[in-house]
Design a protein around this motif. Structure first.
Motif, PDB file in Angstrom:
ATOM      1  N   VAL A 241       0.864  -1.183   0.000  1.00 58.11           N
ATOM      2  CA  VAL A 241       0.000   0.000   0.000  1.00 58.11           C
ATOM      3  C   VAL A 241       0.897   1.228   0.000  1.00 58.11           C
ATOM      4  N   TYR A 242       0.628   2.164  -0.891  1.00 57.80           N
ATOM      5  CA  TYR A 242       1.492   3.326  -1.123  1.00 57.80           C
ATOM      6  C   TYR A 242       0.919   4.573  -0.467  1.00 57.80           C
ATOM      7  N   SER A 243       1.785   5.324   0.183  1.00 56.62           N
ATOM      8  CA  SER A 243       1.348   6.548   0.864  1.00 56.62           C
ATOM      9  C   SER A 243       1.478   7.764  -0.033  1.00 56.62           C
ATOM     10  N   TYR A 244       0.662   8.781   0.257  1.00 57.24           N
ATOM     11  CA  TYR A 244       0.686  10.042  -0.493  1.00 57.24           C
ATOM     12  C   TYR A 244      -0.087  11.079   0.316  1.00 57.24           C
ATOM     13  N   VAL A 245       0.018  12.338  -0.075  1.00 60.55           N
ATOM     14  CA  VAL A 245      -0.692  13.401   0.631  1.00 60.55           C
ATOM     15  C   VAL A 245      -2.203  13.178   0.521  1.00 60.55           C
ATOM     16  N   GLY A 246      -2.867  13.161   1.646  1.00 60.50           N
ATOM     17  CA  GLY A 246      -4.312  12.967   1.667  1.00 60.50           C
ATOM     18  C   GLY A 246      -4.749  11.514   1.681  1.00 60.50           C
ATOM     19  N   VAL A 247      -3.824  10.582   1.843  1.00 59.79           N
ATOM     20  CA  VAL A 247      -4.188   9.166   1.836  1.00 59.79           C
ATOM     21  C   VAL A 247      -5.124   8.859   3.006  1.00 59.79           C
ATOM     22  N   ASP A 248      -6.046   7.931   2.769  1.00 62.28           N
ATOM     23  CA  ASP A 248      -6.904   7.465   3.855  1.00 62.28           C
ATOM     24  C   ASP A 248      -6.682   5.966   4.037  1.00 62.28           C
ATOM     25  N   ALA A 249      -7.497   5.348   4.841  1.00 64.40           N
ATOM     26  CA  ALA A 249      -7.288   3.936   5.190  1.00 64.40           C
ATOM     27  C   ALA A 249      -7.910   2.967   4.204  1.00 64.40           C
ATOM     28  N   ASP A 250      -8.564   3.470   3.162  1.00 68.21           N
ATOM     29  CA  ASP A 250      -9.322   2.590   2.272  1.00 68.21           C
ATOM     30  C   ASP A 250      -8.463   1.491   1.646  1.00 68.21           C
ATOM     31  N   ALA A 251      -7.315   1.872   1.070  1.00 66.41           N
ATOM     32  CA  ALA A 251      -6.482   0.887   0.375  1.00 66.41           C
ATOM     33  C   ALA A 251      -5.942  -0.144   1.360  1.00 66.41           C
ATOM     34  N   PHE A 252      -5.558   0.308   2.544  1.00 68.01           N
ATOM     35  CA  PHE A 252      -5.048  -0.615   3.557  1.00 68.01           C
ATOM     36  C   PHE A 252      -6.142  -1.606   3.965  1.00 68.01           C
ATOM     37  N   GLU A 253      -7.320  -1.068   4.237  1.00 60.63           N
ATOM     38  CA  GLU A 253      -8.417  -1.932   4.669  1.00 60.63           C
ATOM     39  C   GLU A 253      -8.837  -2.894   3.556  1.00 60.63           C
ATOM     40  N   GLN A 254      -8.772  -2.444   2.311  1.00 58.92           N
ATOM     41  CA  GLN A 254      -9.105  -3.325   1.193  1.00 58.92           C
ATOM     42  C   GLN A 254      -8.110  -4.464   1.087  1.00 58.92           C
ATOM     43  N   ALA A 255      -6.827  -4.173   1.331  1.00 52.15           N
ATOM     44  CA  ALA A 255      -5.818  -5.234   1.303  1.00 52.15           C
ATOM     45  C   ALA A 255      -6.134  -6.303   2.345  1.00 52.15           C
ATOM     46  N   VAL A 256      -6.540  -5.884   3.527  1.00 50.33           N
ATOM     47  CA  VAL A 256      -6.870  -6.837   4.583  1.00 50.33           C
ATOM     48  C   VAL A 256      -8.133  -7.621   4.220  1.00 50.33           C
ATOM     49  N   ARG A 257      -9.127  -6.923   3.652  1.00 50.18           N
ATOM     50  CA  ARG A 257     -10.365  -7.609   3.247  1.00 50.18           C
ATOM     51  C   ARG A 257     -10.104  -8.641   2.162  1.00 50.18           C
ATOM     52  N   SER A 258      -9.080  -8.401   1.350  1.00 47.36           N
ATOM     53  CA  SER A 258      -8.761  -9.342   0.269  1.00 47.36           C
ATOM     54  C   SER A 258      -7.957 -10.539   0.774  1.00 47.36           C
ATOM     55  N   GLU A 259      -7.848 -10.634   2.092  1.00 49.74           N
ATOM     56  CA  GLU A 259      -7.201 -11.760   2.770  1.00 49.74           C
ATOM     57  C   GLU A 259      -5.691 -11.780   2.583  1.00 49.74           C
ATOM     58  N   ALA A 260      -5.093 -10.609   2.437  1.00 50.69           N
ATOM     59  CA  ALA A 260      -3.635 -10.527   2.462  1.00 50.69           C
ATOM     60  C   ALA A 260      -3.152 -10.920   3.845  1.00 50.69           C
ATOM     61  N   LYS A 261      -2.136 -11.748   3.897  1.00 53.48           N
ATOM     62  CA  LYS A 261      -1.564 -12.174   5.172  1.00 53.48           C
ATOM     63  C   LYS A 261      -0.489 -11.200   5.664  1.00 53.48           C
ATOM     64  N   GLY A 262      -0.087 -10.309   4.758  1.00 46.44           N
ATOM     65  CA  GLY A 262       0.878  -9.280   5.114  1.00 46.44           C
ATOM     66  C   GLY A 262       0.632  -8.047   4.285  1.00 46.44           C
ATOM     67  N   VAL A 263       0.952  -6.875   4.841  1.00 46.43           N
ATOM     68  CA  VAL A 263       0.849  -5.606   4.121  1.00 46.43           C
ATOM     69  C   VAL A 263       2.151  -4.838   4.330  1.00 46.43           C
ATOM     70  N   VAL A 264       2.782  -4.461   3.237  1.00 48.40           N
ATOM     71  CA  VAL A 264       3.946  -3.578   3.284  1.00 48.40           C
ATOM     72  C   VAL A 264       3.450  -2.169   3.003  1.00 48.40           C
ATOM     73  N   TYR A 265       3.679  -1.263   3.948  1.00 49.33           N
ATOM     74  CA  TYR A 265       3.241   0.118   3.764  1.00 49.33           C
ATOM     75  C   TYR A 265       4.419   0.936   3.263  1.00 49.33           C
ATOM     76  N   ALA A 266       4.326   1.396   2.015  1.00 49.84           N
ATOM     77  CA  ALA A 266       5.373   2.225   1.421  1.00 49.84           C
ATOM     78  C   ALA A 266       5.158   3.652   1.884  1.00 49.84           C
ATOM     79  N   GLY A 267       5.668   3.951   3.074  1.00 51.79           N
ATOM     80  CA  GLY A 267       5.418   5.238   3.694  1.00 51.79           C
ATOM     81  C   GLY A 267       6.321   6.332   3.177  1.00 51.79           C
ATOM     82  N   THR A 268       6.016   7.545   3.584  1.00 50.71           N
ATOM     83  CA  THR A 268       6.862   8.682   3.230  1.00 50.71           C
ATOM     84  C   THR A 268       8.081   8.706   4.153  1.00 50.71           C
ATOM     85  N   GLY A 269       9.160   9.335   3.680  1.00 50.21           N
ATOM     86  CA  GLY A 269      10.342   9.521   4.513  1.00 50.21           C
ATOM     87  C   GLY A 269      10.808   8.259   5.189  1.00 50.21           C
TER      88      GLY A 269
END
Length: 350
Positions: A241-269
């Motif tokens: 899941v990729y971060s950007y200005v104004g990002v919300d939790a939708d993409a993260f939550e969708q990854a979990v709903r899709s039964e991902a066993k892991g999520v890598v958050y490509a955060g800023t800085g």
């Protein structure tokens, strides 16, 4: 960068058109190198759709016979954006099988450049032999001016045939450089000089056809890892899941709903997770999903407890691995555990 000229480009085109001279094996004293072909630009001829099979690709570069006894097999025939985990597993199992034989001294994998670094790092973690494995591609097809595929393939075979390459983990070569699979990344969309290791630099160079190493990979790899894919038929699902200005939790939550066993958050800085996403990340981690803080920045180490209290959040930090490579390690780590502490140990080790 040296270039093999028009002659080899025409040879590749001729082979694609139906001329298939069998590769000539060198003298028996030369190293025995197996080339495993997967497709990609290095296999292109005059159109993006036309692909050379491994035998034709090797046969089009007669200089290879001066370096080693070279044989080729086709493992896949896809552009690298279409590489899938099942191809990784097939490739790794074939490499391990081949290197266990006394008839193979090293392996070269030809691969498209878009996902080459991910395949190379996967192999770096699962190959169970210290014989050389070299992953190679090209930025220009054989019909392009100054096609780089033949020169890169010559370098790859030279490295795989070199005793100095043994025990260095899986290696990547393009443009006369020798890179560690763990550290290397594609840094430019079209440049020949695109594969670099931004934080730690190349391991060595190929000059005058001779590989020379100036440093060695320090993180554990190949025979020193805990990962074994021999019995695996699939890998756990892990999302980025990729971060950007104004990002919300939708993409993260969708990854979990899709039964991902892991999520890598490509955060800023330094791998920052914004407040809008932290609740979803903490909830996922509490529910047994492995959550890794990586960075969208092309370089640097994501510090544990640098931007967040990782113990409280339940997150793992990616060290210097970019998001796509962090995902590879999580996929393999999940074949062992989903414990955040154990996963952090793996990131600190590999």
């Amino acid at each position: 960068m040296k270039h093999i000229g028009t002659t080899l480009g025409l040879a590749l085109l001729g082979l694609a058109a139906g001329m298939h001279p069998a590769p000539t094996l060198a003298q028996a004293s030369k190293p025995r190198i197996l080339v495993l072909a997967t497709g990609g630009t290095i296999a292109q001829t005059d159109t993006k759709e036309a692909k050379l099979l491994g035998d034709a690709l090797v046969g089009a570069v007669p200089q290879l016979k001066d370096l080693a006894q070279v044989q080729a097999e086709q493992v896949a025939q896809v552009s690298s954006p279409d590489i899938a985990p099942e191809i990784w597993l097939r490739l790794a199992k074939r490499i391990n099988e081949a290197l266990a034989s006394n008839d193979v001294d090293g392996v070269v994998v030809t691969h498209g450049t878009d996902t080459l670094e991910e395949t190379a790092y996967f192999l770096d973690l699962v190959v169970k032999n210290d014989k050389p494995v070299v992953v190679v591609g090209s930025m220009r097809g054989s019909s392009a001016p100054s096609a780089d595929g033949p020169a890169n393939l010559i370098d790859a075979v030279a490295i795989a045939a070199s005793p100095a390459a043994r025990g260095n983990g899986v290696l990547v070569t393009l443009n006369d450089t020798i890179q560690s699979a763990r550290d290397v990344t594609k840094t430019n969309t079209t440049s020949l000089d695109t594969f670099k290791s931004p934080d730690f630099g190349a391991l060595g160079i190929v000059q005058g056809g001779k590989p020379t190493f100036y440093r060695h990979a320090s993180r554990r790899h190949t025979t020193a890892t805990e990962f074994d894919v021999a019995s695996l038929t699939a890998l756990p699902k892990v999302a980025i899941v990729y971060s950007y200005v104004g990002v919300d939790a939708d993409a993260f939550e969708q990854a979990v709903r899709s039964e991902a066993k892991g999520v890598v958050y490509a955060g800023t800085g330094n791998g920052s997770i914004p407040k809008a996403v932290q609740g979803a990340a903490a909830s996922a981690a509490k529910g047994g999903v492995v959550v890794v803080r990586a960075s969208r920045v092309n370089g640097g180490v994501v510090e544990r407890n640098g931007e967040h209290d990782d113990a409280a959040l339940g997150t793992v930090t990616a060290d210097s691995l970019n998001p796509q490579k962090a995902r590879v390690l999580v996929m393999l780590g999940l074949t062992k555990t989903n414990d955040a502490g154990e996963m952090q140990r793996m990131f600190d080790m590999y």
